[in-house]
Design an enzyme around this catalytic site. Structure first.
Site, PDB file in Angstrom:
ATOM      1  N   LEU A  93      26.175  -7.106  22.279  1.00  0.00           N
ATOM      2  CA  LEU A  93      26.587  -5.804  22.793  1.00  0.00           C
ATOM      3  C   LEU A  93      25.419  -5.004  23.370  1.00  0.00           C
ATOM      4  CD1 LEU A  93      29.324  -4.616  20.273  1.00  0.00           C
ATOM      5  CD2 LEU A  93      29.619  -5.301  22.649  1.00  0.00           C
ATOM      6  N   CYS A  94      24.208  -5.204  22.766  1.00  0.00           N
ATOM      7  CA  CYS A  94      23.080  -4.422  23.260  1.00  0.00           C
ATOM      8  C   CYS A  94      22.698  -4.850  24.674  1.00  0.00           C
ATOM      9  CB  CYS A  94      21.887  -4.511  22.308  1.00  0.00           C
ATOM     10  SG  CYS A  94      21.282  -6.177  22.096  1.00  0.00           S
ATOM     11  N   THR A  95      22.892  -6.141  24.986  1.00  0.00           N
ATOM     12  CA  THR A  95      22.635  -6.601  26.357  1.00  0.00           C
ATOM     13  C   THR A  95      23.608  -5.919  27.313  1.00  0.00           C
ATOM     14  OG1 THR A  95      21.811  -8.749  25.648  1.00  0.00           O
ATOM     15  CG2 THR A  95      22.641  -8.621  27.885  1.00  0.00           C
TER      16      THR A  95
END
Lengths: 452, 523
Positions: A213-215
């Protein structure tokens, strides 16, 4: 065996198949008994369930109907879509929106007289377990791991072991499974208790890789990152509480537009509407030829299981047509401890245990960790979580003794349906348990008399 | 009619608009519409092939109802070609469907020019003598030919054409083209803009692994007289250096660098397969050369000159841990180099075209671009005339196949499939076609097969008795499931040949439906 040498050859529909079924052969199964009776029995008694009426299912129904099988049933919950028409040859444009199983059954019966196909337009989970026990062979034409796993669980639940832990032959429910993706595919034969079941080799189907999700949120680099950001993050931010519906074109267009905006913002190329659909719906490319090849291999193996007219595929065939043509047969091995096709987890219980206490035990059991259990014994519902009517009807059993509920049998198989955690995901599962009551003398030395 | 884009969505994701356009332009002829032929065409019609012509002289019999889905009871006594054609038309109204009620063997004999109108001919269930004649006709007319045959639980598929060249071979596993072992100046300069000892941990863990490897390889080369790691110890040491460069355990970019370090060690230059293609006499081009070979000639020039031993850069990079900005910048560096390489090749190609007397702009830029992007993956497939293979097969290969555990059954099937045609030529029926003569047929087939092996020069070879028995048992039966499988393969190959994407089979694919241990035989 019929003496074929003096028969006059009459024009017959089974002109070609008769060569295989009426004549003795050298490369055949140990119990092959060639003759007209074999052909007639195949037509009269063999009953095959085709699971899925999609790309593989349509082919399978046709192939089986032209391979001597006359009693077929097909189950599929889907309705026909336009994107099916490039390969699901039993469907026409005017069929779009109709149930696949019903149209497929009708089309094959129209063209091949003498064949009876019963369609079931429903989810595979909607049928009682006993429904599946009625078939000689189950042929799987599915595109999901979950559905394969479910049918595999059901078929393996019929399997019984004798006291030496050898599978009892009459309880083996053979399955033939096919799958395709683009120019690639596989066909396999599953004889529960003898060859590996779907669960034994589940590693053959690795889970889909998800983007962190951080990507998506911070460092998008590819078109897919932009699309998944719009689909998984932005949608919820904007449409609080409204679930995303991949089949709603407006929803899809919204995701696409948002993905384009994000891609432009970061200078990332490659977001198209088609690619957006592909990523969001995880579309697997599919073509007629690969489906035809894989289904035909499955139909051939179904015939061999039913008649032993040739050697069988042992036990996993892979096909890859993208670079030349590579086919390979691999003989996979069973997992002896498989929870699904193995002899089952043996639970030694005190005869005084209540059904409720038994269910608590399932939740605590390290190998099971099974919650929200529905319990059946020999096809009888001891406790059902759903639907509410059944729950109410069976609720009073919870305080009763399991031993009494199971007809005071000293040992028997119990089927439990419930939820378990797998890789941090809650999945439904069906388990087979060998329940043995302590201190009760057995009337039979069969460890698993009866069953489902 | 449905919106074709939607209807064909699942296949457009495989071969794209260009592949689909090629299919829709093509003109296919089917010889014999038993189940093998019918199933082949069924798959192609569903996919939206341009037009089909079904050639079959027979009438529908009761037995056909038991193995062919494309005929039904109302077809009895009618032209099989007509019935199959009308059902195929029902599957897809975008396809132009025609039929010719004539026996293929006769057509081959009397009207060879008939075949030159087609893109591709699918010849099913032909006997050897007709195969040989048709092959010569199609070879001369430059028509692609696919033979397919189902015979009991066995069968084969064989492609025949002089040459098939592929730009978009789309291999599944192919090493990305990052040039970490031979970076060009712009990439080196880009890497120099990064400091691997940067203090900010967030910046450090977002340095793309490509940059890390280019810098570390450069450093290594400086300390090792310009060489890159080559021995096992050196490679290990290089990886240790990478590991030492990590400042935190969770640095995915460094993990990726270590995993990809083999890309630094890989040998420079082009593959031996590509080198062989550049050395091919077809790369000496003249006015009759195809666009493909003109581009290969340009590629050869590029590799020797501007390329410095390398093929043009592919220009795409895989996803890797990085900030968005640096990733996009890196992508631009690769794309700029790829663009420059395309221009260089285009220049040579245009000159070459002029030299051989063709319009210098006759090869579209898009083709040059695609050629350059796929330069490392080009494929050339050539096929022997079937007559040559039949009369003088590659004997050492044949001998090897006959004795190889994995191949002997497939090789036996190959020989027996030929022997049954010889048998039929001698005795006017296939072995085991009638119940009455089984025992006699078995010994006759055996001696026919032995005779065939002798003629091929395999005197000592033996065939498994069991297999000979089985072939007689099959009695030339065309089983639906086998036909659907063999026809499925034939249609798959037709798609690859027409779209010029992916790689078609070379040699003869022998289908073994007994235990599915099928094989490809190169003879």
């Amino acid at each position: 065996m019929a003496d074929t040498s003096v028969q006059v050859q009459q024009p017959s529909r089974s002109r070609d198949l008769d060569k295989l079924l009426l004549r003795p052969g050298n490369l055949v199964g140990p119990r092959f008994e060639p003759g007209a009776e074999l052909r007639d029995d195949l037509q009269a008694f063999a009953k095959v369930l085709v699971v899925g009426a999609g790309g593989l299912g349509c082919e399978l129904l046709k192939d089986l109907a032209l391979t001597g099988f006359r009693n077929l049933e097909v189950i599929d919950m889907d309705r026909i879509e336009v994107t099916n028409l490039n390969r699901q040859f039993l469907f026409r444009l005017e069929d779009v929106g109709k149930p696949k199983a019903e149209v497929a059954a009708k089309r094959v019966m129209e063209r091949i007289s003498g064949v009876d196909i019963v369609p079931h337009f429903c989810r595979i989970e909607d049928k009682d377990i006993e429904f599946y026990n009625d078939f000689s062979i189950i042929a799987l034409g599915l595109d999901s791991i979950e559905a394969r796993s479910y049918i595999n669980n059901v078929a393996c639940s019929f399997l019984e072991y004798d006291s030496d832990d050898n599978p009892r032959e009459e309880t083996i429910k053979p399955m033939v499974d096919g799958g395709t993706e683009g120019f690639k595919g596989h066909a396999r034969v599953i004889m529960p208790g003898i060859t590996p079941c779907f669960e034994c080799t589940i590693w053959l189907f690795p889970p889909q890789v998800k983007f962190p999700l951080c990507t998506l949120a911070e460092t998008p680099r590819t078109a897919a990152h932009c699309i998944e950001y719009a689909h998984l993050i932005k949608w919820d931010e904007v449409h609080r509480g409204v679930p995303f519906d991949p089949d709603n074109p407006k929803n899809m267009k919204w995701v696409y537009d948002e993905a384009v905006k994000r891609a432009e913002l970061f200078g990332i190329p490659g977001v198209t509407y088609s690619f957006t659909q592909g990523v969001v719906k995880n579309i697997i490319p599919a073509i007629a030829s690969t489906n035809a090849i894989i289904s035909a291999a499955c139909a051939l193996e179904t015939l061999k299981i039913a008649t032993e007219c040739s050697k069988t595929l042992s036990n996993y065939l892979t096909y890859n047509g993208s670079e030349g043509l590579h086919t390979k047969v691999t003989e996979f091995e069973r997992d002896r401890d498989c929870l699904v096709c193995g002899p089952g987890i043996r639970l030694e219980l005190d005869p005084s245990i209540t059904l409720q206490k038994f269910m608590d035990l399932l939740e605590e059991h390290p190998k099971l960790q099974l919650s929200k259990a529905s319990v059946t014994h020999r096809g009888k519902n001891l406790y059902m979580q759903a639907p509410p009517v059944l729950e109410e009807m069976t609720r009073s059993n919870l305080s009763l003794s399991l031993f009494n509920l199971m007809g005071k049998l000293p040992k028997d198989i119990v089927h439990v349906n419930g939820m378990t955690s797998k890789n941090d995901q809650r999945t439904s599962c069906l388990r087979k348990l060998r329940v043995v009551f302590k201190g009760v003398d057995g009337v039979t030395d069969m460890d698993t008399a009866g069953g489902a | 009619m449905a919106e074709p884009k939607v209807k064909y969505d699942r296949q457009l994701r495989i071969w794209g608009d260009q592949g689909q356009a090629a299919l829709e332009k093509s003109n296919i002829c089917l010889l014999n519409c038993g189940p093998t032929g019918s199933e082949t065409l069924k798959n192609l019609v569903l996919g939206g092939i341009g037009s089909i012509t079904v050639v079959d002289g027979s009438k529908v019999e009761v037995g056909d109802l038991g193995n062919n889905f494309l005929v039904d009871e109302s077809s009895l006594g009618q032209s099989k070609a007509k019935c199959v054609c009308s059902f195929l038309q029902e599957l897809n109204d975008a396809v132009k469907a025609k039929y010719v009620e004539e026996y293929p063997d006769a057509l081959i004999e009397t009207n060879p020019s008939f075949f030159s109108q087609f893109t591709l001919v699918v010849a099913t269930q032909l006997v050897e003598s007709s195969m040989v004649k048709l092959d010569r006709i199609c070879r001369n007319a430059n028509v692609i030919l696919i033979f397919a045959r189902s015979y009991g639980l066995t069968g084969f598929v064989r492609i025949s054409l002089k040459e098939h060249t592929v730009i978009e071979s789309k291999p599944e596993h192919f090493l990305d083209d990052l040039r970490l072992n031979n970076p060009w100046p712009e990439l080196k300069r880009f890497a120099e803009g990064f400091d691997l000892n940067v203090q900010d941990p967030v910046v450090h863990k977002h340095i793309p692994y490509v940059v890390i490897l280019v810098k570390m390889a450069d450093e290594w080369a400086k300390n090792h007289g310009g060489r890159l790691p080559s021995t096992r110890e050196e490679k290990k040491e290089f990886k240790e250096l990478l590991k030492a460069g990590m400042v935190a355990q969770d640095e995915d970019n460094y993990k990726e660098a270590i995993e990809s370090s083999f890309k630094v060690f890989a040998p420079r230059g082009i593959s031996s397969e590509l080198q062989q293609m550049l050395n091919d006499s077809s790369a000496e081009v003249d006015s009759s050369s195809s666009d493909f070979w003109v581009l290969v000639a340009a590629l050869k020039d590029f590799v020797t000159n501007e390329g410095g031993g390398e093929a043009p850069l592919e220009g795409s990079i895989p996803d890797m841990t990085s900030s968005t900005e640096q990733y996009v910048n890196l992508q631009n560096i690769y794309q700029a180099k790829a663009e420059a390489d395309i221009l260089a090749i285009e220049r040579v190609a245009r000159n070459t075209l002029k030299k051989i007397g063709r319009d210098p702009n006759s090869i579209p830029r898009a083709t040059v671009k695609s050629f350059c992007k796929n330069a490392r993956k080009l494929k050339v497939c050539r096929y022997r005339l079937i007559e040559d293979e039949f009369n003088s097969p590659n004997l050492p290969e044949l001998q090897k196949y006959l004795t190889d555990e994995d191949y002997s059954i497939a090789m036996g099937i190959y020989i027996l499939l030929r022997a049954v045609d010889r048998f039929a030529a001698n005795y006017n029926s296939f072995p085991g076609q009638f119940d009455s003569a089984m025992d006699e047929d078995i010994s006759r087939l055996k001696s026919t097969a032995v005779g065939l092996l002798n003629d091929l020069g395999c005197n000592s070879a033996t065939l498994a008795e069991d297999l000979i028995n089985e072939m007689c048992r099959f009695g030339a039966a065309e089983l639906h499931a086998v036909a659907a499988l063999v026809g499925g393969i034939a249609s798959q190959e037709a798609i690859k040949l027409i779209t010029r994407q992916f790689v078609p089979i070379s040699g003869t694919y022998i289908f073994n439906g007994i235990d599915h241990k099928s094989q490809l035989l190169l003879l």
